[in-house]
Design a protein around this motif. Structure first.
Motif, PDB file in Angstrom:
ATOM      1  N   ASP A 607       0.048  -7.038  98.377  1.00 23.39           N
ATOM      2  CA  ASP A 607       1.429  -7.420  98.064  1.00 23.39           C
ATOM      3  C   ASP A 607       1.933  -6.504  96.957  1.00 23.39           C
ATOM      4  N   LEU A 629       4.360  -6.266 102.178  1.00 28.06           N
ATOM      5  CA  LEU A 629       3.266  -7.239 102.289  1.00 28.06           C
ATOM      6  C   LEU A 629       2.475  -6.933 103.549  1.00 28.06           C
ATOM      7  N   TYR A 647      -0.867 -15.856 111.226  1.00 25.92           N
ATOM      8  CA  TYR A 647       0.398 -15.373 110.672  1.00 25.92           C
ATOM      9  C   TYR A 647       1.564 -15.607 111.631  1.00 25.92           C
ATOM     10  N   LEU A 649       6.097 -15.268 111.085  1.00 24.22           N
ATOM     11  CA  LEU A 649       7.158 -14.918 110.158  1.00 24.22           C
ATOM     12  C   LEU A 649       8.435 -15.679 110.514  1.00 24.22           C
ATOM     13  N   GLU A 653      11.540 -16.855 102.947  1.00 21.31           N
ATOM     14  CA  GLU A 653      10.644 -16.052 102.131  1.00 21.31           C
ATOM     15  C   GLU A 653      10.253 -14.731 102.781  1.00 21.31           C
ATOM     16  N   ASN A 654      10.645 -14.496 104.034  1.00 22.65           N
ATOM     17  CA  ASN A 654      10.311 -13.216 104.664  1.00 22.65           C
ATOM     18  C   ASN A 654      11.447 -12.715 105.552  1.00 22.65           C
ATOM     19  N   GLN A 687      -0.290  -8.911 109.807  1.00 26.80           N
ATOM     20  CA  GLN A 687       1.157  -8.949 109.577  1.00 26.80           C
ATOM     21  C   GLN A 687       1.563  -7.799 108.665  1.00 26.80           C
ATOM     22  N   LEU A 689       5.239  -6.691 106.473  1.00 21.35           N
ATOM     23  CA  LEU A 689       6.592  -7.091 106.094  1.00 21.35           C
ATOM     24  C   LEU A 689       7.132  -6.109 105.060  1.00 21.35           C
ATOM     25  N   GLN A 691      10.796  -5.378 102.734  1.00 29.01           N
ATOM     26  CA  GLN A 691      12.094  -5.902 102.331  1.00 29.01           C
ATOM     27  C   GLN A 691      12.741  -4.943 101.336  1.00 29.01           C
ATOM     28  N   ASP A 711      15.506  -6.962 105.858  1.00 31.13           N
ATOM     29  CA  ASP A 711      14.119  -7.378 106.071  1.00 31.13           C
ATOM     30  C   ASP A 711      13.645  -6.855 107.421  1.00 31.13           C
ATOM     31  N   GLY A 713       9.787  -6.861 109.819  1.00 33.81           N
ATOM     32  CA  GLY A 713       8.373  -7.230 109.846  1.00 33.81           C
ATOM     33  C   GLY A 713       7.869  -7.462 111.251  1.00 33.81           C
TER      34      GLY A 713
END
Length: 768
Positions: A607, A629, A647, A649, A653-654, A687, A689, A691, A711, A713
């Motif tokens: 992260d 992430l 996982y 999404l 938060e994502n 996963q 991600l 942002q 975003d 992912g």
């Protein structure tokens, strides 16, 4: 002027002191609000001492400096064995009312908290003048360049010791920048320069840019200096920018500005040499320089090289090293030859470190962030690092360092850290409603939370959070963390939680009720500088329940025992609400195995976040945040990864443009013979991600920020390689309101589907 008046007063005082005149008594007359004892305490003239005109002169100055008196006179009377000194003062009146006259565009609340003058305090013309200038500046920032403010003290009838303060404002009108012209520029085009000015021509979009197109002398001065800087940073060391010519239109709404520049010669570096007190080899110094032979003579690098030399000498204890660069310009060859003449001065040592303004935070909490100690050799690098450490705590609005030579040792510097505390606790309660087109979504939610980043001033972090997301979705969490146990580099934390969540398993509404109760204990330590290592042990009891028979295949009741090993580095400017710097964390979680329990798998997480600031002014900062992430789940032996640990999404938060936990692998099942197929959100074991967010102040006084975000992912299944394509993405905008109670997030996100914007998702969220 005051000293001249006092000098005249001293000539009028009927006093011809001699060494034989001993003071037997001192009396204060004319004072009503200021106690006599308070006046006598600050005087050097004292009972039992000889009367001295020089001392009396200093005492009169001291009394005037208090700001309480408009007139001070000393008299003496003969008494038995000596003299009586009589101090006659005339007190300034007190302000009992403040009235604002002529203000329409701004209100009292716009600057009430910034006023130095307060009700029922003695008149201080200096403070009132500062208040008037502050009001004019507030108008100027709003574009009312012609606004003028003045004040008048109106005596209260029948009470000469009280006055009404009238602040009179002539608002004038808002003045905007009209045309902007530049003469003499060849290297840069007009647009290249004007696009970087604060004084930009007014357009319809000017209102939405910072600082807009408001005419301002400070902006104009900045633009002139910045134009010269741009040229100097491209090697035009002798550039000359004349004072801009401004012409105001007859309607007094627009100002037309003309800049004139003489570019001169563009220089490169011919040679670099050093003279004076050399503590390093010349080649070593050249290696540290950012400017090299043959490079353009860039002013920004030239300044950094000077700062580097000062820091290098400062780290050897020479706090007052003087670096005097001596450039020699060869105009024919367009070269500049640099000689840095260095005077190291004397070695300096740190003296005492004291702290002021920390009304809540204890001294040791600040002192333990220092990278320097009393009595050691001066180091500018470690001193700056100490200041940065204190700032990143997030406990203070500002941190200042004030240095002063020790009165007894000239080679010792005492440092005072002046801080201004800010709220670090949050106590919140909220009930919200989130509209959704999906009837299965929980529409109502509530949260109550108490958190404190600086508990009782010890720097402890405590929190208690209760959440309800509708129906049987709720959680309670209690946490405590001491980041510096006994002021050491060790940390200790403990957390307890209970969570109950109704998880939607299939597309036709099959749900599973999951309850988790657990506790975790963590221990960490700083390894080197900003790098920390930590280990956490977690014990969780998991209970799942459903009335649907097919879910027995997904029933995963039992115990989960985990250990998490992590390495982290945080170089942000504020641990709570950063705007500059970076943070990274790498963790490895081991669940089951030798630890026991009913679940067995590994999880690796990376992260990272990077904050890049863009400062338009000293008080207007915007910044980008880049967040990434990566997560990997690994089975232990032949064990399967638990379904709800996989996982997916989607959510606040994502991927904000997608429904909660809606992005990830799915498979189809038929729950009964002849039944309809339904999808199960199975998720993946990998996963990624990314942002990108851009933050900008909207209402700085209210701590309201605006943001634009993007975003993207993807979740990968076991048989899919990690490829950076086929990502799910969204874009949006929103606001962050940082209140003393809690941070509030209001965001609007659009998923990107086949290159087009999808349906709007509204997000209301508590927390960063």
């Amino acid at each position: 002027m005051k000293r001249l008046i006092i000098g005249l007063l001293l000539l009028l005082v009927p006093m011809s002191a001699t060494a034989a005149e001993i003071i037997k008594k001192m009396t204060v007359r004319g004072n009503a609000k200021v106690e006599s004892e308070a006046i006598l305490t600050i005087l050097q003239t004292q009972v039992g001492k000889g009367l001295s005109s020089a001392v009396v002169r200093d005492d009169i100055l001291s009394l005037y400096d208090l700001g309480y008196f408009s007139d001070v006179r000393f008299y003496k009377d003969k008494v038995s064995g000596g003299v009586e000194v009589i101090i006659e003062v005339k007190e300034k009146p007190s302000v009992v009312e403040i009235v604002y006259i002529g203000m329409d565009e701004l209100g009292e609340d716009d600057f009430k908290e910034k006023m130095e003058t307060e009700l029922f305090t003695i008149v201080d013309e200096g403070a009132i003048t500062n208040d008037v200038r502050m009001i004019e500046k507030a108008y100027l920032e709003k574009g009312f360049y012609l606004a003028k403010a003045s004040f008048k003290l109106v005596p209260v009838p029948d009470n000469p010791q009280q006055v009404k303060l009238e602040i009179i404002v002539d608002e004038g009108g808002k003045v905007l920048v009209g045309d902007v012209h530049i003469l003499g520029n060849e290297y840069f085009s007009d647009s290249e320069l004007i696009n970087q000015f604060f004084s930009q021509p007014y357009t319809r979009s000017s209102t939405f840019s910072a600082p807009g197109s408001v005419y301002n002398d400070d902006f104009l001065k900045r633009d002139t200096e910045f134009m010269a800087y741009l040229y100097k940073d491209q090697g035009f060391a002798e550039v000359k920018v004349a004072k801009p010519v401004t012409v105001m239109d007859s309607d007094r709404e627009f100002v037309r500005i003309t800049f004139e520049v003489e570019e001169g010669i563009q220089y490169s570096i011919g040679s670099i040499d050093f003279a004076g007190d050399l503590l390093y080899e010349k080649d070593e110094l050249r290696d540290w320089m950012q400017l090299k032979d043959g490079d353009l003579f860039r002013f920004s690098l030239f300044r950094k090289d000077i700062e580097m030399l000062i820091d290098r000498y400062g780290d050897k204890g020479y706090a007052f090293a003087d670096v005097n660069p001596k450039p020699r310009f060869d105009r024919e060859k367009k070269l500049v030859h640099l000689v840095y003449d260095i005077d190291k001065g004397e070695k300096v040592y740190f003296g005492e470190f004291t702290f002021v303004g920390n009304t809540k935070t204890r001294d040791n909490v600040i002192r333990r962030e220092l990278e320097v100690t009393d009595g050691e050799l001066y180091s500018g690098t470690r001193l700056n690092l100490s200041k940065r450490n204190i700032e990143r705590l997030g406990f203070f609005e500002e941190v200042q360092t004030i240095k002063k030579r020790d009165p007894e040792k000239a080679n010792v510097l005492n440092y005072k850290f002046r801080v201004k505390e800010k709220p670090t606790g949050q106590l919140q309660a909220a009930l919200g409603f989130s509209p959704s087109s999906d009837s299965d979504e929980n529409r109502f939610f509530g949260q109550g939370r108490y958190s404190e980043e600086n508990q009782s001033g010890y720097g402890w972090k405590t929190s208690f959070t209760g959440r309800w997301n509708g129906g049987n979705n709720y959680s309670l969490e209690l946490g405590f963390r001491n980041p510096r146990v006994n002021d050491s580099y060790w940390s200790f934390g403990v957390n307890g939680f209970t969570r109950n969540e109704v998880r939607l398993l299939t597309s036709d509404g099959v749900q599973v009720q999951e309850s988790r109760n657990g506790v975790s204990v963590s221990v960490g330590r700083r390894i080197i500088e900003l790098i920390r290592a930590a280990i956490a042990v977690k014990f969780t009891k998991i209970t799942q329940d459903s009335d649907v028979f097919i879910l027995r295949n997904f029933d995963q009741d039992g115990q989960s025992h985990s250990v998490v090993l992590s390495l982290s580095r945080n170089d942000t400017n504020n641990y709570i609400d950063p705007s500059e710097g970076s943070s990274v964390r790498l963790s490895q979680e081991i669940t089951g195995g030798l630890l026991g329990g009913d679940r067995n798998y590994y999880e690796t997480l990376f992260d990272g976040a990077y904050y890049f600031p863009i400062d338009f002014t000293d008080t207007y900062r915007t910044y980008f945040k880049f967040h990434s992430l990566f997560g990997f789940l690994w089975p232990m032996g032949d064990e399967q990864i638990p379904l709800f640990e996989r996982y997916v999404l989607g959510g606040p938060e994502n991927l904000r443009g997608y429904d909660y936990r809606s992005v990830g692998q799915k498979f189809t099942i038929i729950r009964a013979p002849g039944g309809f197929p339904s999808e199960v959100a199975y998720g993946g074991n990998k996963q990624a991600l990314f942002q990108l967010e851009y933050f900008f102040p909207v209402i700085q006084q209210a701590n309201i920020k605006g943001l634009l975000f993007y975003d993207t992912g993807r979740v990968y299944s076991e048989d899919e390689p990690v490829e950076f394509k086929d990502f799910s993405s969204d874009v949006g905008f929103g606001f962050r309101w940082i209140t003393p109670v809690a941070p509030f997030r209001f965001e609007w996100a659009y998923p990107i589907v086949d290159g087009d914007l999808g349906d709007l998702e509204f997000i209301f969220y508590l927390g960063y």
